[in-house]
Scaffold this motif. Structure first.
Motif, PDB file in Angstrom:
ATOM      1  N   HIS A 146      33.940  33.997  42.760  1.00  0.00           N
ATOM      2  CA  HIS A 146      34.320  33.519  41.427  1.00  0.00           C
ATOM      3  C   HIS A 146      35.501  32.545  41.547  1.00  0.00           C
ATOM      4  O   HIS A 146      36.535  32.884  42.135  1.00  0.00           O
ATOM      5  N   PRO A 147      35.391  31.350  40.984  1.00  0.00           N
ATOM      6  CA  PRO A 147      36.446  30.338  41.185  1.00  0.00           C
ATOM      7  C   PRO A 147      37.819  30.754  40.662  1.00  0.00           C
ATOM      8  O   PRO A 147      38.846  30.394  41.255  1.00  0.00           O
ATOM      9  N   HIS A 148      37.872  31.492  39.554  1.00  0.00           N
ATOM     10  CA  HIS A 148      39.173  31.892  39.016  1.00  0.00           C
ATOM     11  C   HIS A 148      39.871  32.882  39.944  1.00  0.00           C
ATOM     12  O   HIS A 148      41.096  32.807  40.140  1.00  0.00           O
ATOM     13  N   VAL A 149      39.107  33.781  40.542  1.00  0.00           N
ATOM     14  CA  VAL A 149      39.676  34.753  41.484  1.00  0.00           C
ATOM     15  C   VAL A 149      40.133  34.041  42.756  1.00  0.00           C
ATOM     16  O   VAL A 149      41.225  34.315  43.284  1.00  0.00           O
ATOM     17  N   MET A 209      40.509  54.292  41.630  1.00  0.00           N
ATOM     18  CA  MET A 209      39.681  53.089  41.460  1.00  0.00           C
ATOM     19  C   MET A 209      39.706  52.252  42.736  1.00  0.00           C
ATOM     20  O   MET A 209      40.630  52.359  43.542  1.00  0.00           O
ATOM     21  N   GLY A 210      38.674  51.460  42.917  1.00  0.00           N
ATOM     22  CA  GLY A 210      38.567  50.638  44.118  1.00  0.00           C
ATOM     23  C   GLY A 210      37.467  49.616  43.957  1.00  0.00           C
ATOM     24  O   GLY A 210      37.338  49.003  42.903  1.00  0.00           O
ATOM     25  N   LYS A 211      36.650  49.409  44.974  1.00  0.00           N
ATOM     26  CA  LYS A 211      35.532  48.469  45.002  1.00  0.00           C
ATOM     27  C   LYS A 211      35.670  47.262  44.079  1.00  0.00           C
ATOM     28  O   LYS A 211      36.114  46.210  44.503  1.00  0.00           O
ATOM     29  N   PRO A 212      35.309  47.366  42.767  1.00  0.00           N
ATOM     30  CA  PRO A 212      35.322  46.163  41.918  1.00  0.00           C
ATOM     31  C   PRO A 212      36.709  45.635  41.584  1.00  0.00           C
ATOM     32  O   PRO A 212      36.836  44.511  41.094  1.00  0.00           O
ATOM     33  N   ILE A 213      37.746  46.396  41.839  1.00  0.00           N
ATOM     34  CA  ILE A 213      39.103  46.052  41.399  1.00  0.00           C
ATOM     35  C   ILE A 213      39.552  44.674  41.893  1.00  0.00           C
ATOM     36  O   ILE A 213      40.267  43.960  41.200  1.00  0.00           O
ATOM     37  N   GLY A 214      39.115  44.292  43.099  1.00  0.00           N
ATOM     38  CA  GLY A 214      39.548  43.022  43.680  1.00  0.00           C
ATOM     39  C   GLY A 214      38.419  42.047  43.936  1.00  0.00           C
ATOM     40  O   GLY A 214      38.612  41.037  44.622  1.00  0.00           O
ATOM     41  N   ASN A 215      37.223  42.332  43.410  1.00  0.00           N
ATOM     42  CA  ASN A 215      36.069  41.440  43.555  1.00  0.00           C
ATOM     43  C   ASN A 215      35.757  41.104  45.017  1.00  0.00           C
ATOM     44  O   ASN A 215      35.326  40.002  45.344  1.00  0.00           O
ATOM     45  N   ASN A 218      50.705  44.286  47.208  1.00  0.00           N
ATOM     46  CA  ASN A 218      51.312  43.023  47.635  1.00  0.00           C
ATOM     47  C   ASN A 218      51.025  41.931  46.594  1.00  0.00           C
ATOM     48  O   ASN A 218      50.094  42.046  45.789  1.00  0.00           O
ATOM     49  N   PRO A 219      51.805  40.864  46.569  1.00  0.00           N
ATOM     50  CA  PRO A 219      51.656  39.841  45.529  1.00  0.00           C
ATOM     51  C   PRO A 219      50.271  39.200  45.461  1.00  0.00           C
ATOM     52  O   PRO A 219      49.790  38.894  44.368  1.00  0.00           O
ATOM     53  N   VAL A 220      49.641  38.994  46.604  1.00  0.00           N
ATOM     54  CA  VAL A 220      48.310  38.385  46.612  1.00  0.00           C
ATOM     55  C   VAL A 220      47.283  39.329  45.990  1.00  0.00           C
ATOM     56  O   VAL A 220      46.477  38.932  45.141  1.00  0.00           O
ATOM     57  N   SER A 221      47.310  40.593  46.402  1.00  0.00           N
ATOM     58  CA  SER A 221      46.367  41.572  45.845  1.00  0.00           C
ATOM     59  C   SER A 221      46.540  41.697  44.339  1.00  0.00           C
ATOM     60  O   SER A 221      45.554  41.765  43.589  1.00  0.00           O
ATOM     61  N   ALA A 265      43.477  38.428  38.032  1.00  0.00           N
ATOM     62  CA  ALA A 265      42.419  37.451  37.802  1.00  0.00           C
ATOM     63  C   ALA A 265      41.100  38.128  37.442  1.00  0.00           C
ATOM     64  O   ALA A 265      40.370  37.666  36.563  1.00  0.00           O
ATOM     65  N   VAL A 266      40.806  39.246  38.105  1.00  0.00           N
ATOM     66  CA  VAL A 266      39.578  39.986  37.800  1.00  0.00           C
ATOM     67  C   VAL A 266      39.604  40.491  36.366  1.00  0.00           C
ATOM     68  O   VAL A 266      38.618  40.360  35.626  1.00  0.00           O
ATOM     69  N   LEU A 267      40.725  41.068  35.940  1.00  0.00           N
ATOM     70  CA  LEU A 267      40.844  41.541  34.557  1.00  0.00           C
ATOM     71  C   LEU A 267      40.663  40.389  33.572  1.00  0.00           C
ATOM     72  O   LEU A 267      40.025  40.542  32.518  1.00  0.00           O
ATOM     73  N   GLU A 268      41.225  39.229  33.906  1.00  0.00           N
ATOM     74  CA  GLU A 268      41.109  38.063  33.027  1.00  0.00           C
ATOM     75  C   GLU A 268      39.665  37.603  32.891  1.00  0.00           C
ATOM     76  O   GLU A 268      39.212  37.264  31.793  1.00  0.00           O
ATOM     77  N   VAL A 269      38.925  37.601  34.004  1.00  0.00           N
ATOM     78  CA  VAL A 269      37.522  37.169  33.970  1.00  0.00           C
ATOM     79  C   VAL A 269      36.679  38.150  33.154  1.00  0.00           C
ATOM     80  O   VAL A 269      35.826  37.742  32.359  1.00  0.00           O
ATOM     81  N   ILE A 270      36.903  39.446  33.357  1.00  0.00           N
ATOM     82  CA  ILE A 270      36.148  40.454  32.597  1.00  0.00           C
ATOM     83  C   ILE A 270      36.296  40.213  31.105  1.00  0.00           C
ATOM     84  O   ILE A 270      35.322  40.248  30.348  1.00  0.00           O
TER      85      ILE A 270
END
Length: 501
Positions: free
Chosen positions: A63-66, A277-283, A314-317, A323-328
């Motif tokens: 996903h480009p936004h992520v 939670m895990g898996k989908p959290i970071g796409n 960490n800041p990147v994660s 970004a994932v929350l924003e896309v959802i």
């Protein structure tokens, strides 16, 4: 981009350098995937595959936004959470806003296994208890502490593999379980089984630290607990000094459509003590989280032992998580899960009427299971048929997996950008393949469809089954009159290695 190695070379190097217990999909002819976009994956020959199983690429592959959020933060800084950084607190604030108010404290880690392992530590510290109640066919992770509480895994090691501190409750499966769809109150009946375990455990001088369950069982066969089950279990567990852990690693982040978290399907009156939670959290980026109450977090801190995770938070994660929350939200992926999921369920219900191999359709949002059976009355698992079907789907460039204790459940959990056109294409292909299988064994689809319809009329008349408490949940039980079918009747069930997806 040209690949460094041919597929054969890649496979040979994998066999040489990668542990043999690390399996691949479609072992007879594994795919070499080189790129992916949205709900599609592309192999080394440029062939496009529709991905129906990848709940990790939650908002769509690449996903480009992520990607933009990840690269932008990576160019600036990536360090650990011992330094102050806005991304960590901003993400924790945004994430907890999706949960009930009392679930307000986060621990960021890197995988679902890490999250569930930490959840056990929190629960055991809370009252000093050790024992854990888990469900039949449950899978919660690959580390030692979680293999111990995952019957899906430890049962493969033999009958004496269950540890003394682990107690296994029946899976709340109303299609194959102890209490089925004709039971007047399966939620209470299954919860009473947990209560019995607690009472027996206490008689033996042991104490319950936690009850852990996926909010909907994935590896266990796409099982949706009856509404009210979690509330009653939580009542019994808390009375015994234990905590309720809701494992959302597979099913969270809006996959069920109407709700952001699958445990919310149980009703507003149910709130877990700990959510993982895990898996989908970071796409696709390795990150995960444990969320709990302030009281439980303070109890954990009272041990005097610092909790530190090198990469967690960490800041990147955290930038990726935001970004994932924003896309959802921006792309209304929860709404899409409801719309497309309902359409998929409708299409599959038509196949159930048409094909005797289809015993049950169950699901909510974009989490759907198709239970294949050899006999609709006996509900005999059609394991070999399921395996045959997923290989044939691969030939049609559709990726689907089979799971459950008998490996006979077709498992839909695609990226959340899955469309109605995708759903139609998949079901039309399944329809054609099932018809092909039936014709190859001398079955007449039309006759079986007619018989199915007659059976449905017979079982509907005079039925007092209550309607589902949530209209977005579908559970279409198998017909009550027997369907004789000769599919693969002379062949033994195929044994297959378990690959968790």
């Amino acid at each position: 981009m040209e690949e460094r190695y041919s597929k054969a070379e890649t496979l040979a190097l994998r066999r040489k350098h990668i542990g043999p217990s690390c399996k691949v999909f479609f072992a007879k002819d594994p795919l070499k995937i080189v790129r992916a976009q949205g709900q599609y994956m592309f192999d080394d020959k440029g062939e496009k595959y529709l991905d129906c199983i990848n709940n990790v690429a939650h908002v769509g592959h690449s996903h480009p936004h992520v990607i933009k959020a990840a690269t932008k933060q990576m160019e600036l800084l990536n360090t650990n959470s011992r330094f102050l950084h806005d991304n960590l607190v901003q993400y924790a604030q945004r994430l907890t806003a999706t949960l009930p108010e009392k679930l307000s404290v986060c621990y960021f880690v890197n995988s679902g296994s890490e999250a569930n392992d930490l959840a056990l530590r929190l629960a055991r510290q809370y009252h000093g208890h050790q024992d854990v109640i888990t469900l039949e066919n449950a899978y919660h992770g690959h580390v030692t502490s979680l293999i111990d509480i995952s019957p899906y895994k430890f049962n493969q090691l033999g009958k004496d593999s269950k540890k003394e501190f682990v107690h296994v409750a029946p899976s709340p499966d109303i299609y194959r379980g102890k209490y089925r769809e004709d039971h007047p109150d399966p939620a209470s009946a299954y919860a009473e089984e947990v209560k019995k375990i607690i009472e027996e455990t206490q008689k033996n001088g042991r104490k319950i630290a936690a009850f852990i369950a996926e909010s909907m069982q994935s590896c266990g066969g796409q099982v949706i607990p009856p509404v009210g089950y979690f509330q009653k279990v939580a009542e019994y567990v808390r009375a015994a000094g234990g905590l309720f852990i809701a494992d959302e690693v597979q099913v969270g982040f809006g996959r069920v459509g109407k709700h952001f978290w699958a445990f919310q399907l149980q009703g507003e009156d149910f709130v877990p003590d700990i959510v993982t939670m895990g898996k989908p959290i970071g796409n696709g980026h390795p990150m995960s989280c444990v969320v709990t109450t302030r009281e439980i977090a303070e109890s954990f801190g009272a041990s005097g032992m610092e909790y530190f995770n090198t990469f967690g938070g960490n800041p990147v994660s955290c930038a990726i998580g935001l970004a994932v929350l924003e896309v959802i939200e921006k792309e209304d992926l929860q709404g899409n899960a409801t719309r497309v999921g309902n359409y998929l369920l409708e299409l599959l219900a038509e196949q159930k009427e048409k094909h005797p191999l289809v015993g049950d359709i169950r699901g909510v949002g974009l989490f759907v299971g198709v239970d294949l059976v050899k006999d609709q009355q006996k509900r005999t698992p059609a394991t070999a048929e399921a395996l045959h079907l997923i290989y044939k789907l691969k030939e049609h460039q559709i990726l689907l997996s089979a799971d459950g204790p008998h490996r006979n459940i077709l498992k839909f959990k695609p990226p959340m950008c899955f469309t109605m056109e995708d759903a139609k294409h998949v079901v039309e292909t399944i329809d054609a393949l099932l018809t092909e299988m039936e014709e190859a064994t001398g079955m007449k689809t039309e006759n079986n469809a007619s018989t199915n319809a007659q059976c449905k009329r017979k079982t509907t008349e005079g039925s007092s089954q209550p309607e589902g408490a949530n209209e977005s949940i579908s559970h279409m039980n198998g017909a009550a009159c027997r369907q004789e079918n000769g599919l693969y009747s002379k062949k033994p069930s195929l044994s297959s290695k378990r690959i968790r997806t």
